[in-house]
Design a protein around this motif. Structure first.
Motif, PDB file in Angstrom:
ATOM      1  N   UNK A  38      20.431  15.153  47.882  1.00  0.00           N
ATOM      2  CA  UNK A  38      21.473  16.008  48.450  1.00  0.00           C
ATOM      3  C   UNK A  38      22.733  15.820  47.622  1.00  0.00           C
ATOM      4  N   UNK A  39      23.549  16.860  47.533  1.00  0.00           N
ATOM      5  CA  UNK A  39      24.836  16.751  46.842  1.00  0.00           C
ATOM      6  C   UNK A  39      25.923  16.598  47.893  1.00  0.00           C
ATOM      7  N   UNK A  40      26.676  15.519  47.775  1.00  0.00           N
ATOM      8  CA  UNK A  40      27.737  15.230  48.740  1.00  0.00           C
ATOM      9  C   UNK A  40      29.099  15.371  48.077  1.00  0.00           C
ATOM     10  N   UNK A  41      30.102  15.680  48.911  1.00  0.00           N
ATOM     11  CA  UNK A  41      31.478  15.736  48.415  1.00  0.00           C
ATOM     12  C   UNK A  41      32.412  15.261  49.522  1.00  0.00           C
ATOM     13  N   UNK A  42      33.639  14.944  49.148  1.00  0.00           N
ATOM     14  CA  UNK A  42      34.646  14.536  50.125  1.00  0.00           C
ATOM     15  C   UNK A  42      35.468  15.759  50.526  1.00  0.00           C
ATOM     16  N   UNK A  43      35.551  15.997  51.821  1.00  0.00           N
ATOM     17  CA  UNK A  43      36.333  17.121  52.350  1.00  0.00           C
ATOM     18  C   UNK A  43      37.056  16.655  53.602  1.00  0.00           C
ATOM     19  N   UNK A  44      38.387  16.778  53.601  1.00  0.00           N
ATOM     20  CA  UNK A  44      39.203  16.351  54.750  1.00  0.00           C
ATOM     21  C   UNK A  44      38.896  14.906  55.152  1.00  0.00           C
ATOM     22  N   UNK A  45      38.801  14.042  54.136  1.00  0.00           N
ATOM     23  CA  UNK A  45      38.572  12.609  54.358  1.00  0.00           C
ATOM     24  C   UNK A  45      37.220  12.316  55.008  1.00  0.00           C
ATOM     25  N   UNK A  46      36.278  13.242  54.875  1.00  0.00           N
ATOM     26  CA  UNK A  46      34.911  13.028  55.349  1.00  0.00           C
ATOM     27  C   UNK A  46      33.953  13.330  54.213  1.00  0.00           C
ATOM     28  N   UNK A  47      32.773  12.713  54.259  1.00  0.00           N
ATOM     29  CA  UNK A  47      31.738  12.993  53.268  1.00  0.00           C
ATOM     30  C   UNK A  47      30.801  14.039  53.845  1.00  0.00           C
ATOM     31  N   UNK A  48      30.725  15.199  53.181  1.00  0.00           N
ATOM     32  CA  UNK A  48      29.926  16.311  53.707  1.00  0.00           C
ATOM     33  C   UNK A  48      28.909  16.770  52.670  1.00  0.00           C
ATOM     34  N   UNK A  49      27.887  17.477  53.162  1.00  0.00           N
ATOM     35  CA  UNK A  49      26.854  18.038  52.288  1.00  0.00           C
ATOM     36  C   UNK A  49      27.394  19.311  51.651  1.00  0.00           C
ATOM     37  N   UNK A  50      27.341  19.375  50.317  1.00  0.00           N
ATOM     38  CA  UNK A  50      27.791  20.588  49.621  1.00  0.00           C
ATOM     39  C   UNK A  50      26.626  21.390  49.055  1.00  0.00           C
ATOM     40  N   UNK A  51      25.444  20.753  48.927  1.00  0.00           N
ATOM     41  CA  UNK A  51      24.264  21.467  48.415  1.00  0.00           C
ATOM     42  C   UNK A  51      23.008  20.693  48.805  1.00  0.00           C
ATOM     43  N   UNK A  52      21.956  21.442  49.180  1.00  0.00           N
ATOM     44  CA  UNK A  52      20.671  20.819  49.439  1.00  0.00           C
ATOM     45  C   UNK A  52      20.304  20.732  50.909  1.00  0.00           C
ATOM     46  N   UNK A  53      20.015  21.874  51.535  1.00  0.00           N
ATOM     47  CA  UNK A  53      19.643  21.883  52.949  1.00  0.00           C
ATOM     48  C   UNK A  53      18.169  21.524  53.111  1.00  0.00           C
ATOM     49  N   UNK A  54      17.892  20.656  54.127  1.00  0.00           N
ATOM     50  CA  UNK A  54      16.499  20.273  54.391  1.00  0.00           C
ATOM     51  C   UNK A  54      16.410  19.527  55.706  1.00  0.00           C
ATOM     52  N   UNK A  55      15.282  19.657  56.389  1.00  0.00           N
ATOM     53  CA  UNK A  55      14.959  18.867  57.589  1.00  0.00           C
ATOM     54  C   UNK A  55      16.088  18.848  58.615  1.00  0.00           C
ATOM     55  N   UNK A  56      16.703  20.003  58.854  1.00  0.00           N
ATOM     56  CA  UNK A  56      17.777  20.072  59.838  1.00  0.00           C
ATOM     57  C   UNK A  56      19.145  19.700  59.312  1.00  0.00           C
ATOM     58  N   UNK A  57      19.214  19.246  58.068  1.00  0.00           N
ATOM     59  CA  UNK A  57      20.495  18.906  57.441  1.00  0.00           C
ATOM     60  C   UNK A  57      21.040  20.169  56.792  1.00  0.00           C
ATOM     61  N   UNK A  58      22.283  20.522  57.117  1.00  0.00           N
ATOM     62  CA  UNK A  58      22.878  21.769  56.653  1.00  0.00           C
ATOM     63  C   UNK A  58      24.115  21.512  55.795  1.00  0.00           C
ATOM     64  N   UNK A  59      24.408  22.480  54.929  1.00  0.00           N
ATOM     65  CA  UNK A  59      25.652  22.425  54.156  1.00  0.00           C
ATOM     66  C   UNK A  59      26.828  22.411  55.132  1.00  0.00           C
ATOM     67  N   UNK A  60      27.748  21.498  54.920  1.00  0.00           N
ATOM     68  CA  UNK A  60      28.881  21.344  55.829  1.00  0.00           C
ATOM     69  C   UNK A  60      28.722  20.201  56.805  1.00  0.00           C
ATOM     70  N   UNK A  61      27.473  19.736  56.999  1.00  0.00           N
ATOM     71  CA  UNK A  61      27.252  18.574  57.869  1.00  0.00           C
ATOM     72  C   UNK A  61      27.893  17.341  57.226  1.00  0.00           C
TER      73      UNK A  61
END
Length: 219
Positions: A38-61
């Motif tokens: 999965x590709x992660x990034x920091x957004x608003x002081x949180x680590x969120x998924x920016x790419x790679x949806x799978x198994x109920x994990x969504x972009x923005x989670x």
């Protein structure tokens, strides 16, 4: 059906009370091997998924926990940066729980202020004088209901779109506010509400509304 949360906003647009009654959690937990796919990034002081949806994990989670321990923003429980931690193969296999990022206190304050402004804009846009402002906003997953008193206090309830009896609930909350906040000699107008009796009676009112959808005489 459910009532999600209650907000009380003073006439200046400040949030003076907020209670989360029921927060539906769309979460997914999975054990990963190295490298993380999965590709992660920091957004608003949180680590969120920016790419790679799978198994109920969504972009923005957001990353909520690692190996069963809740994270603190962009850091692990022991203070390590999450993204750097997940780059180290020695930390695998690793169990990560993802879900919608929780609103912080500052974000709730900001949203209350924004709605206050939208409410005023709604009143000004009305073709008729004396508009009440926004009373309801509807999405596919919730409805926002607002009741403003003559003194400018706004009571806001967010609920399931199918939930009945919200108008009666809003007036019940106003009654509880009058009885247990305004009549409290230690409470100052326009200030945050910190009253145990207010909390208890509000929770009771929400339970009744969820079960019955309305309030009868003497409730």
């Amino acid at each position: 059906m459910a009532i999600f949360s209650v907000y009380v906003v003073n006439k200046a647009g400040g949030l003076i009370y907020q209670f989360d009654n029921y927060v539906p959690r769309a979460e997914a937990e999975k054990t990963f091997s190295f490298p993380l796919d999965l590709v992660l990034k920091i957004h608003d002081e949180k680590v969120v998924v920016s790419f790679g949806q799978r198994d109920g994990i969504r972009v923005g989670h957001a990353v909520l926990s690692i190996n069963g321990v809740d994270v603190n923003g962009k850091f692990t429980a022991d203070g390590k940066e999450i993204i750097e931690y997940l780059k180290d193969s020695a930390n695998y296999p690793v169990s990560i729980r993802f879900g919608r990022a929780r609103l912080t206190s500052n974000e709730k304050l900001m949203l209350a202020s924004m709605f206050h402004s939208l409410f005023a804009i709604g009143s000004q846009l009305s073709p008729e004088a004396g508009s009440s402002g926004i009373e309801m906003l509807e999405t596919d997953t919730f409805k926002l209901h607002c009741f403003q008193t003559l003194t400018g206090i706004k009571f806001i309830v967010m609920a399931d779109p199918r939930q009945a009896g919200i108008d009666a609930l809003l007036r019940k909350i106003y009654e509880i506010y009058s009885d247990f906040a305004l009549k409290n000699p230690f409470y100052s107008l326009e200030m945050p509400i910190r009253c145990e009796l207010f909390d208890q009676n509000l929770k009771s009112a929400l339970e009744i509304a969820e079960k019955a959808g309305t309030f009868g005489p003497g409730s």
